[in-house]
Design a protein around this motif. Sequence first.
Motif, mmCIF file in Angstrom:
data_model
loop_
_atom_site.group_PDB
_atom_site.id
_atom_site.type_symbol
_atom_site.label_atom_id
_atom_site.label_comp_id
_atom_site.label_asym_id
_atom_site.label_seq_id
_atom_site.Cartn_x
_atom_site.Cartn_y
_atom_site.Cartn_z
ATOM 1 N N PRO A 196 0.001 6.399 15.055
ATOM 2 C CA PRO A 196 0.569 6.170 13.722
ATOM 3 C C PRO A 196 1.962 5.565 13.784
ATOM 4 C CG PRO A 196 -0.439 8.347 13.858
ATOM 5 C CD PRO A 196 -0.396 7.796 15.250
ATOM 6 N N SER A 197 2.246 4.692 12.866
ATOM 7 C CA SER A 197 3.582 4.106 12.762
ATOM 8 C C SER A 197 4.535 5.135 12.175
ATOM 9 C CB SER A 197 3.538 2.884 11.845
ATOM 10 O OG SER A 197 4.849 2.385 11.652
ATOM 11 N N ASN A 198 5.790 5.034 12.553
ATOM 12 C CA ASN A 198 6.792 5.882 11.903
ATOM 13 C C ASN A 198 7.599 5.080 10.876
ATOM 14 O OD1 ASN A 198 8.545 4.325 13.370
ATOM 15 N ND2 ASN A 198 8.962 5.880 14.919
ATOM 16 N N SER A 199 7.113 3.876 10.564
ATOM 17 C CA SER A 199 7.834 3.046 9.602
ATOM 18 C C SER A 199 7.459 3.359 8.161
ATOM 19 C CB SER A 199 7.540 1.563 9.857
ATOM 20 O OG SER A 199 7.976 1.188 11.137
ATOM 21 N N ASN A 200 6.426 4.161 7.970
ATOM 22 C CA ASN A 200 6.014 4.456 6.596
ATOM 23 C C ASN A 200 5.259 5.777 6.562
ATOM 24 O OD1 ASN A 200 3.029 3.923 6.948
ATOM 25 N ND2 ASN A 200 3.856 1.934 7.568
ATOM 26 N N PRO A 201 5.179 6.387 5.399
ATOM 27 C CA PRO A 201 4.596 7.719 5.310
ATOM 28 C C PRO A 201 3.092 7.775 5.566
ATOM 29 C CG PRO A 201 5.301 6.943 3.134
ATOM 30 C CD PRO A 201 5.823 5.968 4.128
ATOM 31 N N LEU A 202 2.388 6.656 5.493
ATOM 32 C CA LEU A 202 0.957 6.693 5.794
ATOM 33 C C LEU A 202 0.683 6.447 7.280
ATOM 34 C CD1 LEU A 202 -0.716 4.822 2.765
ATOM 35 C CD2 LEU A 202 -0.917 7.257 3.349
ATOM 36 N N GLY A 203 1.698 6.057 8.016
ATOM 37 C CA GLY A 203 1.499 5.802 9.447
ATOM 38 C C GLY A 203 0.645 4.578 9.732
ATOM 39 N N VAL A 204 0.612 3.650 8.774
ATOM 40 C CA VAL A 204 -0.229 2.457 8.923
ATOM 41 C C VAL A 204 0.591 1.291 9.475
ATOM 42 C CG1 VAL A 204 -1.795 3.147 7.079
ATOM 43 C CG2 VAL A 204 0.220 1.754 6.528
ATOM 44 N N LYS A 205 -0.093 0.293 10.021
ATOM 45 C CA LYS A 205 0.619 -0.842 10.617
ATOM 46 C C LYS A 205 0.234 -2.186 9.993
ATOM 47 C CE LYS A 205 1.776 1.445 14.946
ATOM 48 N NZ LYS A 205 1.618 1.543 16.395
ATOM 49 N N GLY A 206 -1.013 -2.544 10.060
ATOM 50 C CA GLY A 206 -1.411 -3.878 9.569
ATOM 51 C C GLY A 206 -2.401 -4.479 10.548
ATOM 52 N N GLY A 248 0.829 -1.208 0.000
ATOM 53 C CA GLY A 248 0.000 0.000 0.000
ATOM 54 C C GLY A 248 0.858 1.251 0.000
ATOM 55 N N ILE A 249 1.999 1.178 0.671
ATOM 56 C CA ILE A 249 2.916 2.321 0.684
ATOM 57 C C ILE A 249 3.518 2.507 -0.707
ATOM 58 C CG2 ILE A 249 5.004 3.294 1.733
ATOM 59 C CD1 ILE A 249 2.520 3.045 3.585
ATOM 60 N N ALA A 250 3.828 1.389 -1.358
ATOM 61 C CA ALA A 250 4.355 1.494 -2.721
ATOM 62 C C ALA A 250 3.349 2.213 -3.621
ATOM 63 C CB ALA A 250 4.674 0.099 -3.271
ATOM 64 N N VAL A 251 2.073 1.905 -3.454
ATOM 65 C CA VAL A 251 1.035 2.596 -4.228
ATOM 66 C C VAL A 251 1.062 4.096 -3.912
ATOM 67 C CG1 VAL A 251 -1.463 2.868 -4.531
ATOM 68 C CG2 VAL A 251 -0.467 0.571 -4.415
ATOM 69 N N HIS A 252 1.108 4.384 -2.630
ATOM 70 C CA HIS A 252 1.103 5.776 -2.198
ATOM 71 C C HIS A 252 2.305 6.527 -2.758
ATOM 72 C CE1 HIS A 252 1.877 9.042 0.825
ATOM 73 N NE2 HIS A 252 0.604 9.247 0.584
ATOM 74 N N GLU A 253 3.465 5.916 -2.679
ATOM 75 C CA GLU A 253 4.676 6.581 -3.156
ATOM 76 C C GLU A 253 4.671 6.727 -4.676
ATOM 77 O OE1 GLU A 253 5.261 7.653 0.020
ATOM 78 O OE2 GLU A 253 7.291 7.827 -0.812
ATOM 79 N N ALA A 254 4.193 5.713 -5.356
ATOM 80 C CA ALA A 254 4.115 5.808 -6.820
ATOM 81 C C ALA A 254 3.168 6.928 -7.226
ATOM 82 C CB ALA A 254 3.670 4.472 -7.417
#
Lengths: 282, 184, 784
Positions: free
Chosen positions: C724-734, C549-555
Amino acid sequence: MIPAAFEYERPSSLDEALALLADGGDDARPLAGGHSLLPLMRLRLARPTLLVDIGGLNDLRYVRDEGDQIAIGALCTHHALSHAPELSGGCGLIAEVAGQIGDPQVRHRGTIGGSVAHADPASDLPAALLALDAEVVAQGPGGSRSIAAADFFVGPLMSALEPSEILTEVRVAKREGCASGYQKFQRRAQDWAIVGVAAVVESDGGSISNAAIGLTNMSGTPLRATAVEEALAGAADEGAIAEAAKKVSEAGTPFADANASAEFRLHLAEVLIRRVIADAMS
Amino acid sequence: MRRISVTVNGVRHEADVEPRALLVYFLREQLGLTGTNVGCDTSSCGACTVLLNGQSIKACTALAVQADGQDVTTIEGLATNGTLHPMQQAFHDEHGLQCGFCTPGMIMASVGYLSEHSDPDEAEVREALEGNLCRCTGYHNIVRAVLEGAKAMRDSETVVGGGNGAADGSGVAMGRVREGVVVP
Amino acid sequence: MTKYVGGGVPRKEDPELLTGQGTFVETLTVPGMLHAALVRSPYGAARIKSVDTSAALEAPGVVAAFSGEDLADEWAAGLPMAWPVTEDIRIPDHWPIAKDVARYVGDGVAVVVATSRTAATDAAELVEVDYEELPTVVDIESALAEDAPRVHESMENNECYTWTHATGDIDEAFAKADLTVTCNYTQPRLIPNAMEPRAVLAQPSPAAGEFTVWSTTQIPHIAKVLLSMILGIPESKVRVIAPDVGGGFGSKLNVYAEEALCVALARRLGAPIKWVASRSEGYLATIHGRDQLQEIELAATREGKILGYRVKILANMGAYLQLVAPGVPLLGGFLYCGSYGGEAYHFECTGVFTNTTPTDAYRGAGRPEATFAIERAIDTLARKVGVDPAEIRKRNFLPTGEMVESPGGLAFDTTDYEPNLDRALEVLDYGAVSAERDKRREEGASKLLGIGLSTYVEMCGLAPSQVLASLNYGAGGWDAATVRMLPTGKAEVVTGTSPHGQGHVTSWSQIAADALGVDIDDVEVLHGDTHVAPHGMNTYGSRSLSVGGIAVHEACGRVVDKARALAAHLLEVSPDDLEFEDGTFSVKGVPDRTQSIQELAFAAWTAHSLPEDTEPGLEAHCVWDPPNFTFPFGSHICVVEIDTDTGEVDVVRYVAVDDCGNVINPTIVDGQVHGGIAQGVAAALYEEAVYSEDGTLETSTMINYLVPSAAELPSFELDRTVTPSNSNPLGVKGIGEAGTIASTPAVINAVVDALSHMGVEDVAMPATPERVWRTIRDANGGAA
């Protein structure tokens, strides 16, 4: 899985069905709703060579008030029985049990004739038939005969039916002024009973005057808990009922399987007897 | 082979079937109605639920020959002219499906049930679905969907006939009442 | 400016599935298709002395029949195992059809191909296999006995590997502890039971040497790579398609014998080959999960503050190693300290071979086992210390913060545990329910209440590729997305994830529609076909959103960047002078000078006027390799009612307050939690795969392996906290596995709590009526 191949006939009369069965020999089987037989055939645990489909014999679908008896045609589905207005009084037990079998889809297809003839110790109706002193009518090439429920169930998946006979009817004496109930214990709602208890109780001024108890899946055949029945006579309170329920052990040692040990089965039967009697009395 | 005539979703089909053909495979493979899924081989999961003469049955536990002369409704027969049946709509609105494999069976079981019990409560819905398994949803949203679908069916007077409790168990063919016309 | 993200957008996936138009593999047919049926070993262990297919070949409709020996030349490599966790791990040969020895009931020994599934099934019964029965071993402890029969004759015993992991000085932690608790738990073997049984259809294009494989898989991209290796076919000639897939839960996170077999048969016979498992066949031939023995020791102060964790587990691998089986315990191996602090941690796991269906990742994979152990053990500690289970947790929670070091050696992205637990206690009304429980106890009621807590933390977003390298995992943990604006102004999102019920099409559409400023209905999401989406690492381990999902967001961000440059060019301003809102670039201060993203898509396609050094087209690709895992957490509370007469356990309330960071689609997130809880409750109360000593799977059908229905389960009460997570720009976890991870210990803690006044400290899983009844009876000195 898909069943192994078989021949199939769909007779339009009972006589024709009986003739086909007789010709088909030992590996011919009647088929009604198919809910006992088809699951076994799909796993190829049963391989009849000929199925005689009696599902078209619509004159075997009836619930008739015959004065002192209710006659139930073999092709009545569990669903139909659970809604049949003719099944009142003691016969209401049949309706109650039928409404607890399997799941709705199973009740829409499964029939009383198929279920009883299959004689599975875990199926629910046989215990009720025992408790009601029902009769089972079998039609064979030489005519029909009536078999007492007590004599009908011979062993696991074994009944007094001859291979050439078809179960056509179940007859139950009408009984008013009595209460009845069925309780079963299973892990999931759709599962077969681990133990079931059917009861018919007559009472007189607050105490039990007469009780009949049928047990499901406590043995290779359904059983009457006669010691319990005797002990229940005169019971008027919870304590007396509980004492009587303990006598279920006199019905014999139940079997053990993956679902329950013998000990737990016995315990469950005792609990269910207490509960079904208490419910019936209230 | 045996010739049968079955009315499926209002269309009569004549076909030759092997006696051992299960109804569900007849629907899927001979009629191409692949919406009815097969999830088990022990009549346990209910994925294959269809209506036979208006009553829910497991199409894996009936032979096609047993359906001869009878009326079958499958998931493909619910939507009309591209409009979802209220129960399908409710499953969508309430997120009553995830992978969607059990969904046709769940919907058909629900529609069949509601033909006899139009206003169930949560506990009754849960009991009514005892013969249908789902591994994705935990049933939470399925139960909500059935309750919502029931309400929508009552509100829109979507009447599902059949299952009249007659002792012969044959029931009545399912139909929808729209503007006073029974559409099979 | 999130118009869609955060909203409960109804699923775009639904219409086909609601109307019977799903395209599951069993539904697919292609011209000339043949059907395969396998002959499977009925023995737990047997030497295959001979296979006679002559009678089968005579049967109507039969095209071919093969033994394992007949097909030996088809394989360039055996079935793959991608996670050799240690240098000295023992990896047995694993062929799609066994050649010499069958090692579990269900091991394939021959295959029949016929013109119909029925004919193939019939003919498979006619294959005559001469077996020599061998001794079997099915449970972990027996397999480790000195004189145990060896599952693989070439190995000196049944040990597969031993992996250890430690932080701090564990001996010191135990030496200075005021008290310790030692708990032993059994994780029953579970059968995943995705509702759709597995199926494969392999279609060859003989002249081109190409193969298209439709499979019920969670991992089409990984399957493509591995099928190419197994079959010795160039990777570019294998196309794997995961059409609609009816659930997975890890059971379709594998490359299975039948997938390789169908391709091999398609190659050999030059015809399309289809195989569809029945449910009971799947019970034998699809991975099982769990099956571990655990010992967990806690060293603590007298106030109940945990100093150290010492964990030893034995994990049943089954007869062979499936794709990631050895690594499953490792996924829990960092988390036996849960959400709690401490000074030292020591974990050891030994994998063990047995004559059973191979195990592998089942929903949660290692983390449900770890969470169960720590959440059960901390309750035991609470009783020993004499404090409430909620209080003992609060005393041990890791501090709130970012990159918080856990005793397990991981740095948790973001933590904030206590408010989450407080919220769950509030939703439940913990005080009132506790009072009701106590009242029933005092009254000697026949129906007792029990309350069980589970405050889990889990690890998803698998995974930073370099971390996977350090664990000897055979692949990376990235995922890929391509986002392109089509000339008509619609957006196409190509994802490397492979959904099978999770609703990626909807969630990815939400992300893209917001990022691109387009209508959600103008976003099309493509997935699950290696020709359409060439790059991906697929869907498992709750990784899809926080990686794919982050790849989608970044793309999408890259598309917007390119669009900005093009808009600046066309509007003859600097990119910095542009504002982007709702899909339209406008010149700051001159709001009527605009370029919509749709106009820019067309301009980029015609390429009539582009900035210097700019390629035509408006699209971008992103491969996202996460910098860290994500660590969702939450508090689940289960309330059970136990019928002391029958031992029946009824879940009467279930509260779940999860924190999966920012939420893209709350409806979908809730659905994941519901389903997860149901599977975890099922494990606690209903499900267990049971083998007899000779290796027969006794729970061989859905009749005796008890997947619960709606009638056995309650509705669930859900709430959320958002850290929010700091591992990705959307702050998502799973969120895919959280429910399963959290719920099993919550249920068992509740069962034990209900009986704790009788001195009961543990009830084994599944907590069946008989087991609970016996526990009560034994606690009462024999009187039930």
